[in-house]
Scaffold this active site. Structure first.
Site, short mmCIF file in Angstrom:
data_model
loop_
_atom_site.label_atom_id
_atom_site.label_comp_id
_atom_site.label_asym_id
_atom_site.label_seq_id
_atom_site.Cartn_x
_atom_site.Cartn_y
_atom_site.Cartn_z
N VAL A 33 -40.19 36.62 1.39
CA VAL A 33 -39.66 37.89 2.44
C VAL A 33 -40.46 39.19 1.85
O VAL A 33 -40.68 39.89 2.60
CB VAL A 33 -38.11 37.92 2.15
CG1 VAL A 33 -37.65 39.22 2.62
CG2 VAL A 33 -37.49 36.72 2.72
N ARG A 46 -10.09 28.92 5.28
CA ARG A 46 -9.18 28.71 4.20
C ARG A 46 -10.05 28.56 2.71
O ARG A 46 -10.94 27.85 2.75
CB ARG A 46 -8.56 27.23 4.44
CG ARG A 46 -7.51 27.10 5.38
CD ARG A 46 -7.27 25.39 5.86
NE ARG A 46 -6.98 24.73 4.44
CZ ARG A 46 -7.21 23.49 4.23
NH1 ARG A 46 -7.73 22.88 5.36
NH2 ARG A 46 -6.87 23.00 2.94
N VAL A 130 -30.67 24.90 19.06
CA VAL A 130 -31.24 23.85 19.94
C VAL A 130 -32.10 22.82 19.07
O VAL A 130 -32.90 23.36 18.24
CB VAL A 130 -32.01 24.19 21.09
CG1 VAL A 130 -32.43 23.08 21.67
CG2 VAL A 130 -31.37 25.14 22.06
N ILE A 134 -36.42 20.95 14.59
CA ILE A 134 -37.20 20.99 15.14
C ILE A 134 -37.58 22.41 15.71
O ILE A 134 -36.66 23.06 16.37
CB ILE A 134 -37.08 20.12 16.48
CG1 ILE A 134 -36.60 18.58 16.15
CG2 ILE A 134 -38.31 20.16 17.49
CD1 ILE A 134 -36.50 17.86 17.38
N LYS A 203 -27.46 23.71 25.25
CA LYS A 203 -29.14 23.52 25.04
C LYS A 203 -30.19 24.03 26.08
O LYS A 203 -31.02 24.48 25.98
CB LYS A 203 -29.24 22.36 24.19
CG LYS A 203 -28.50 22.38 22.86
CD LYS A 203 -28.59 21.03 22.18
CE LYS A 203 -27.70 21.22 21.16
NZ LYS A 203 -27.58 19.59 20.23
N GLY A 304 -27.41 17.56 11.83
CA GLY A 304 -27.09 17.34 10.28
C GLY A 304 -27.20 18.77 9.76
O GLY A 304 -28.03 19.58 10.00
#
Length: 430
Positions: A33, A46, A130, A134, A203, A304
């Site tokens: 960065v 919570r 989406v 990937i 998507k 995931g």
């Protein structure tokens, strides 16, 4: 340099991995960065909920509205429409750039978010919305900006791909394959968003908007899920040398009134020779066709926590660099303003299985029903079974309205006992 303050909204499977990567890769991220990224808070509903990753003490908060006002960069991984929408707008209004993975919000209200980002002169990036890890949105938005994309065809939901793959390779029924997907964590306890195509439709709207420089919302997408796909459908596809996949399809269509966009999500048979046919289990893939680059395929884990967090961090690095440089990435590109075709005007092909009386003249009557609606037949297969027979008809391309009218007419015929299956066919030689 002065650190850039990062706020993370949500600490579920994706948010917790974002927090982990910000900590574990702090040195590399600073180098990439050009300034440190300092996590200043993680907003949750919570404080005492169990989490995959231990959040450093003092960073958890239930006051998301306050948190976004003291951040330079905001990562939204809550999901849903509200409060995500209000928090993103608040963050932009206070001068923060935003990275989100919220496909539902972008597909429903993307233009309003883009407008807010333009007004604030800040970035709104959403690669993770989406196909998980990937990289597909940035290639559409940037790498192919000088090309003309004509079609996007993809498997963008890992749950449905896992289910259909098990039905094909293991001979499982839909219910059995869904149960296995839930046991492995690929499907939610309530799988409706996945199996009925809502997730893929959101998507598809995002992909179509970027590919064709036109505003497409989730309401513009024709949607069908996989809950009605049977073992007989999968077997019939196998006999044709095909496989059943839930596809998100966005394409340009020309006509007398000019070009329009067709966007749809539905199960379809595709030849096993097609690159998408080999996409197994919970993986995703997107096939892009353009005039100059030709055919491109993007493949990898589509969901995931860790894979999706990878895409989030990639966007975070980009917007951080832009903020340091005082620049912005590309915003909304909707200059083409192409209309979206209704599904009835979309050109497609059908695979129709019909139980009929096994007697002379029935095949001719069925062929006449197709001809009455202006639909040409590509192939016909007949199997006798005593007093009845099954016809399997694959059509040439026609509008969906013509094909649907054909099926309706078949169902009124005396010789037709039942139309047992109707499925669209994509790819292959007509």
């Amino acid at each position: 340099m002065k650190p850039l303050k990062v706020a993370v909204l949500g600490c579920g499977s994706v948010g917790s991995q974002v927090v982990r990567l910000l900590d574990e890769q702090a040195g590399d991220l600073t180098a990439r960065v050009g300034a440190p990224l300092e996590l200043v808070g993680v907003a949750v509903r919570r404080l005492d909920a169990p989490r995959e990753v231990k959040v450093p003490e003092g960073l958890l908060t239930t006051d998301a509205e306050e948190l976004v006002t003291r951040a330079d960069l905001v990562v939204e991984v809550i999901g849903g429409i509200e409060p995500a929408r209000s928090l993103i707008l608040r963050a932009l209004d206070h001068g923060a750039s935003v990275v989100t993975a919220n496909k539902a919000l972008l597909a429903a209200d993307g233009p309003a978010l883009y407008a807010a980002a333009d007004l604030a002169a800040r970035d709104l990036f959403y690669e993770a919305a989406v196909a998980g890890a990937i990289p597909i949105l940035r290639p559409l938005r940037e790498s192919l900006a000088g090309d003309r994309v004509t079609r996007v065809l993809g498997i963008v939901n890992g749950t449905t791909n896992f289910i259909l793959d098990k039905m094909d390779t293991a001979g499982s029924g839909f219910a059995e394959a869904l149960e296995e997907a839930q046991e492995l964590g690929y499907a939610e306890a309530d799988p409706t968003a996945d199996v009925e195509g809502f997730d893929a439709a959101a998507k598809a709207a995002i992909l179509a908007s970027l590919a064709f420089h036109s505003r497409v919302t989730v309401d513009d997408v024709h949607r069908e899920g996989i809950s009605e796909v049977t073992a007989a459908d999968v077997q019939s596809a196998r006999e044709m040398g095909s496989v059943v996949k839930l596809l998100a399809i966005a394409e340009l269509r020309g006509g007398e009134a000019g070009e329009a966009v067709a966007v749809r999500v539905h199960p379809a048979m595709i030849p096993r020779s097609h690159p998408l046919a080999s996409v197994r289990e919970a993986f995703n893939a997107v096939f892009v066709e353009s005039e100059a680059a030709g055919e491109l395929m993007f493949y990898g884990p589509g969901a995931g926590g860790s894979p999706t967090a990878s895409a989030v961090l990639g966007d975070l690095v980009t917007v951080a660099r832009n903020q340091l440089a005082g620049t912005r990435g590309p915003g909304e590109s909707a200059y083409a303003e192409r209309p979206v075709l209704p599904m009835g005007e979309t050109v497609t092909r059908y695979h129709v299985a019909i139980d009929v009386d096994d007697r002379a003249g029935v095949l001719a009557a069925v062929a006449n029903a197709f001809a009455d609606q202006g639909v040409s037949i590509q192939t016909v297969k007949q199997e006798g079974r005593g007093l009845d027979a099954q016809l399997v008809v694959v059509s040439h391309s026609a509008t969906d309205a013509q094909l649907a009218a054909t099926v309706d007419q078949l169902r009124t015929m005396d010789a037709v006992r039942e139309v047992t299956s109707v499925m669209r066919v994509e790819g292959g030689v007509e």
